[in-house]
Design an enzyme around this catalytic site. Structure first.
Site, PDB file in Angstrom:
ATOM      1  N   HIS A  92       0.890  -1.173   0.000  1.00  0.00           N
ATOM      2  CA  HIS A  92       0.000   0.000   0.000  1.00  0.00           C
ATOM      3  C   HIS A  92       0.919   1.212   0.000  1.00  0.00           C
ATOM      4  O   HIS A  92       1.475   1.585   1.041  1.00  0.00           O
ATOM      5  CB  HIS A  92      -0.908  -0.015   1.230  1.00  0.00           C
ATOM      6  CG  HIS A  92      -1.901  -1.136   1.213  1.00  0.00           C
ATOM      7  ND1 HIS A  92      -2.932  -1.195   0.296  1.00  0.00           N
ATOM      8  CD2 HIS A  92      -2.019  -2.247   1.980  1.00  0.00           C
ATOM      9  CE1 HIS A  92      -3.640  -2.296   0.511  1.00  0.00           C
ATOM     10  NE2 HIS A  92      -3.109  -2.958   1.521  1.00  0.00           N
TER      11      HIS A  92
ATOM     12  N   GLU B 288      -1.245  -6.753  -2.152  1.00  0.00           N
ATOM     13  CA  GLU B 288      -2.330  -5.772  -1.975  1.00  0.00           C
ATOM     14  C   GLU B 288      -1.965  -4.431  -2.614  1.00  0.00           C
ATOM     15  O   GLU B 288      -2.248  -3.360  -2.056  1.00  0.00           O
ATOM     16  CB  GLU B 288      -2.628  -5.567  -0.482  1.00  0.00           C
ATOM     17  CG  GLU B 288      -2.971  -6.831   0.264  1.00  0.00           C
ATOM     18  CD  GLU B 288      -3.426  -6.611   1.705  1.00  0.00           C
ATOM     19  OE1 GLU B 288      -3.731  -5.473   2.092  1.00  0.00           O
ATOM     20  OE2 GLU B 288      -3.475  -7.606   2.449  1.00  0.00           O
TER      21      GLU B 288
ATOM     22  N   ASP C 227      -1.595  -0.969  -4.122  1.00  0.00           N
ATOM     23  CA  ASP C 227      -2.253   0.255  -4.599  1.00  0.00           C
ATOM     24  C   ASP C 227      -1.318   1.419  -4.304  1.00  0.00           C
ATOM     25  O   ASP C 227      -0.459   1.329  -3.432  1.00  0.00           O
ATOM     26  CB  ASP C 227      -3.671   0.467  -4.027  1.00  0.00           C
ATOM     27  CG  ASP C 227      -3.790   0.386  -2.518  1.00  0.00           C
ATOM     28  OD1 ASP C 227      -2.785   0.625  -1.817  1.00  0.00           O
ATOM     29  OD2 ASP C 227      -4.897   0.096  -2.030  1.00  0.00           O
TER      30      ASP C 227
HETATM   31  O1  G3I Z   1     -19.662  -4.626   7.127  1.00  0.00           O
HETATM   32  C1  G3I Z   1     -19.902  -3.284   7.549  1.00  0.00           C
HETATM   33  C2  G3I Z   1     -21.287  -2.848   7.178  1.00  0.00           C
HETATM   34  O2  G3I Z   1     -22.211  -3.635   7.886  1.00  0.00           O
HETATM   35  C3  G3I Z   1     -21.455  -1.361   7.518  1.00  0.00           C
HETATM   36  O3  G3I Z   1     -22.708  -0.933   7.076  1.00  0.00           O
HETATM   37  C4  G3I Z   1     -20.379  -0.529   6.848  1.00  0.00           C
HETATM   38  C5  G3I Z   1     -20.461   0.931   7.226  1.00  0.00           C
HETATM   39  O4  G3I Z   1     -19.192   1.540   7.234  1.00  0.00           O
HETATM   40  O5  G3I Z   1     -19.126  -1.021   7.237  1.00  0.00           O
HETATM   41  C6  G3I Z   1     -18.911  -2.376   6.869  1.00  0.00           C
HETATM   42  O6  G3I Z   1     -17.632  -2.746   7.288  1.00  0.00           O
HETATM   43  C7  G3I Z   1     -16.553  -2.238   6.527  1.00  0.00           C
HETATM   44  C8  G3I Z   1     -15.746  -3.421   6.006  1.00  0.00           C
HETATM   45  O7  G3I Z   1     -14.594  -2.954   5.351  1.00  0.00           O
HETATM   46  C9  G3I Z   1     -16.551  -4.302   5.045  1.00  0.00           C
HETATM   47  O8  G3I Z   1     -16.907  -3.584   3.910  1.00  0.00           O
HETATM   48  C10 G3I Z   1     -15.695  -1.378   7.437  1.00  0.00           C
HETATM   49  O9  G3I Z   1     -16.389  -0.201   7.809  1.00  0.00           O
HETATM   50  C11 G3I Z   1     -14.412  -1.007   6.746  1.00  0.00           C
HETATM   51  O10 G3I Z   1     -13.542  -0.371   7.676  1.00  0.00           O
HETATM   52  C12 G3I Z   1     -13.733  -2.255   6.214  1.00  0.00           C
HETATM   53  O11 G3I Z   1     -12.562  -1.845   5.554  1.00  0.00           O
HETATM   54  C13 G3I Z   1     -11.706  -2.888   5.131  1.00  0.00           C
HETATM   55  C14 G3I Z   1     -10.377  -2.773   5.870  1.00  0.00           C
HETATM   56  O12 G3I Z   1      -9.509  -3.784   5.389  1.00  0.00           O
HETATM   57  C15 G3I Z   1     -10.485  -2.923   7.373  1.00  0.00           C
HETATM   58  O13 G3I Z   1      -9.255  -2.617   7.925  1.00  0.00           O
HETATM   59  C16 G3I Z   1     -11.481  -2.731   3.654  1.00  0.00           C
HETATM   60  O14 G3I Z   1     -12.702  -2.950   2.955  1.00  0.00           O
HETATM   61  C17 G3I Z   1     -10.431  -3.728   3.183  1.00  0.00           C
HETATM   62  O15 G3I Z   1     -10.102  -3.466   1.852  1.00  0.00           O
HETATM   63  C18 G3I Z   1      -9.181  -3.580   4.056  1.00  0.00           C
HETATM   64  O16 G3I Z   1      -8.206  -4.466   3.639  1.00  0.00           O
HETATM   65  C19 G3I Z   1      -6.977  -4.458   4.382  1.00  0.00           C
HETATM   66  C20 G3I Z   1      -6.423  -5.853   4.320  1.00  0.00           C
HETATM   67  O17 G3I Z   1      -7.363  -6.780   4.795  1.00  0.00           O
HETATM   68  C21 G3I Z   1      -5.122  -5.967   5.106  1.00  0.00           C
HETATM   69  N1  G3I Z   1      -4.179  -4.979   4.671  1.00  0.00           N
HETATM   70  C22 G3I Z   1      -4.654  -3.598   4.637  1.00  0.00           C
HETATM   71  C23 G3I Z   1      -5.933  -3.505   3.806  1.00  0.00           C
HETATM   72  C24 G3I Z   1      -6.416  -2.066   3.714  1.00  0.00           C
HETATM   73  O18 G3I Z   1      -6.826  -1.598   4.962  1.00  0.00           O
END
Ligand code: G3I
Length: 366
Positions: A257, A285, A287
């Site tokens: 990242h 991952e 980007d």
């Molecule tokens: O599932 C809930 C949903 O019910 C709710 O309505 C919504 C409102 O914000 O949130 C949803 O959860 C989100 C989740 O992704 C699923 O979409 C969280 O807020 C959000 O914070 C979460 O973000 C993910 C993040 O990891 C968490 O740290 C990203 O999509 C995902 O791309 C990201 O991926 C991580 C890798 O796993 C590890 N390395 C870093 C990378 C980027 O952070």
């Protein structure tokens, strides 16, 4: 005079752009932003360069609801591997104890299977998106050990042989068994597993995964380990120690990242250092974000930056593939986490390929 004083007060209070009339950027005709020109396909280019895949992360909600996105995702000339971005994380797969749910993960696995794409599992154990019953359960060492064993063997075992054997490579190509174990200073991160079990939680997770699916490659995955630094050295030392003790470990995942204009210059050397341990490596991952707004200059720099990361993997035989963390800016995690930043992916929010796409193709020499 009064007007001038009023203006000076306004400038002091509001800043120069609001105190006096100025030529706003919207009144200046701006040149259209450049887009990609390459007609080559990313996964085809990766394979021609001797890699196993060029892949992307995804969430099922995106391809179920967005037909244009789904078509691009399903093009196996573009993407040869898929990583569920969220669907296999602990809070999704075991939201309460021993109650496993795989609805979204199965949707993604079946999409990948239908498209002839490999699957990367992500992840068994991580400090984020961990179910709260685990972190707040006050379990003792023995109980938490069995919870971890049960979780890793169930989620990894779920996809064992799931995707039939027409692939040359195992269909669930690899699993990020342990995700982000380190702080930036190279110490192990404090969370419920290190705090209760200690660093041997990593051995337990890897051994459970190996027992559940002996064919899939077991990875430890982290960010800020692209170049040489305290954290990448800690990763090197950990994997060296695991191998010396006979704990199963097959790969190191380098998340990547990154930030436009700030790519470490020693990625290739660091990947070679990891590979010298006898493991494979992958960019898992990728980007490369920028401070908004997008400009032609930033897009050109981003193209060069994508090229340098991909060419670092290309140059290291043990680097088996590159995965981007979703492919279009519409679904990138970046703006939600870094307000004012974004445009990190090779496709823009309208699925138009950016110059970064050309950088990826150029990075695979074939
Ligand atoms: O599932 C809930 C949903 O019910 C709710 O309505 C919504 C409102 O914000 O949130 C949803 O959860 C989100 C989740 O992704 C699923 O979409 C969280 O807020 C959000 O914070 C979460 O973000 C993910 C993040 O990891 C968490 O740290 C990203 O999509 C995902 O791309 C990201 O991926 C991580 C890798 O796993 C590890 N390395 C870093 C990378 C980027 O952070």
């Amino acid at each position: 005079m009064l007007d001038l004083r009023l203006s000076l007060v306004l400038i002091a209070l509001l800043g120069p752009s609001q105190g006096l009339p100025s030529c706003s950027s919207s009144t200046i005709a701006s040149a259209p932003l450049p887009s990609a020109t390459s007609t080559a396909d990313t996964n085809t280019a990766a394979k021609a360069a001797g890699k196993l895949y060029f892949g992307t992360a995804t969430n099922a909600g995106q391809f179920v609801n967005d037909t244009a996105y789904a078509e691009t995702l399903s093009d196996n000339k573009l993407f040869g591997a898929i990583t569920p971005a969220n669907a296999l994380k602990w809070e999704s797969t075991e939201p309460s104890r021993n109650n496993f749910t795989f609805t979204e993960a199965d949707q993604i696995a079946s999409l990948a299977k239908g498209n002839g794409q490999l699957l990367r599992g992500h992840n068994c154990v991580w400090h984020e998106q961990l179910a709260s019953w685990v972190s707040s359960g006050n379990f003792d060492n023995a109980t938490l050990t069995s919870i971890l064993q049960n979780h890793c063997s169930t989620v990894v075992g779920r996809y064992k042989g799931e995707m039939n054997m027409t692939f040359k490579h195992h269909p669930v190509d690899s699993w990020d068994v342990v995700n982000e174990p380190f702080n930036d200073d190279g110490t192990q991160r404090s969370f419920v597993f290190t705090d209760t079990i200690g660093p041997s939680y990593i051995d337990i997770a890897l051994e459970s995964a190996r027992a559940a699916d002996p064919s899939t490659k077991l990875y430890i995955n982290d960010f800020n380990i692209e170049g040489f630094n305290a954290k990448s050295t800690a990763m090197f030392d950990l994997v060296q120690d695991l191998k010396a003790r006979g704990i199963p470990i097959d790969g190191i995942g380098v998340q990547a990242h990154l930030i436009v204009g700030q790519i470490p210059g020693d990625i290739q050397e660091n990947l070679e250092r990891f590979a010298s341990l006898g493991v494979e490596v992958a960019i898992t991952e990728l980007d490369i974000r920028m401070t908004l707004p997008v400009t032609a200059e930033l897009l050109e720099q981003q193209k060069a930056d994508y090229q340098s990361v991909v060419s670092a993997c290309d140059a290291v035989e043990a680097c088996i593939g590159v995965t981007i963390w979703d492919f279009d800016d519409k679904y990138s995690w970046v703006p939600g986490t870094f307000p004012g930043e974004g445009a990190a992916l090779p496709w823009d929010e309208n699925l138009v390929r950016k110059p970064a796409y050309d950088g990826i193709i150029a990075g695979f020499s074939y």
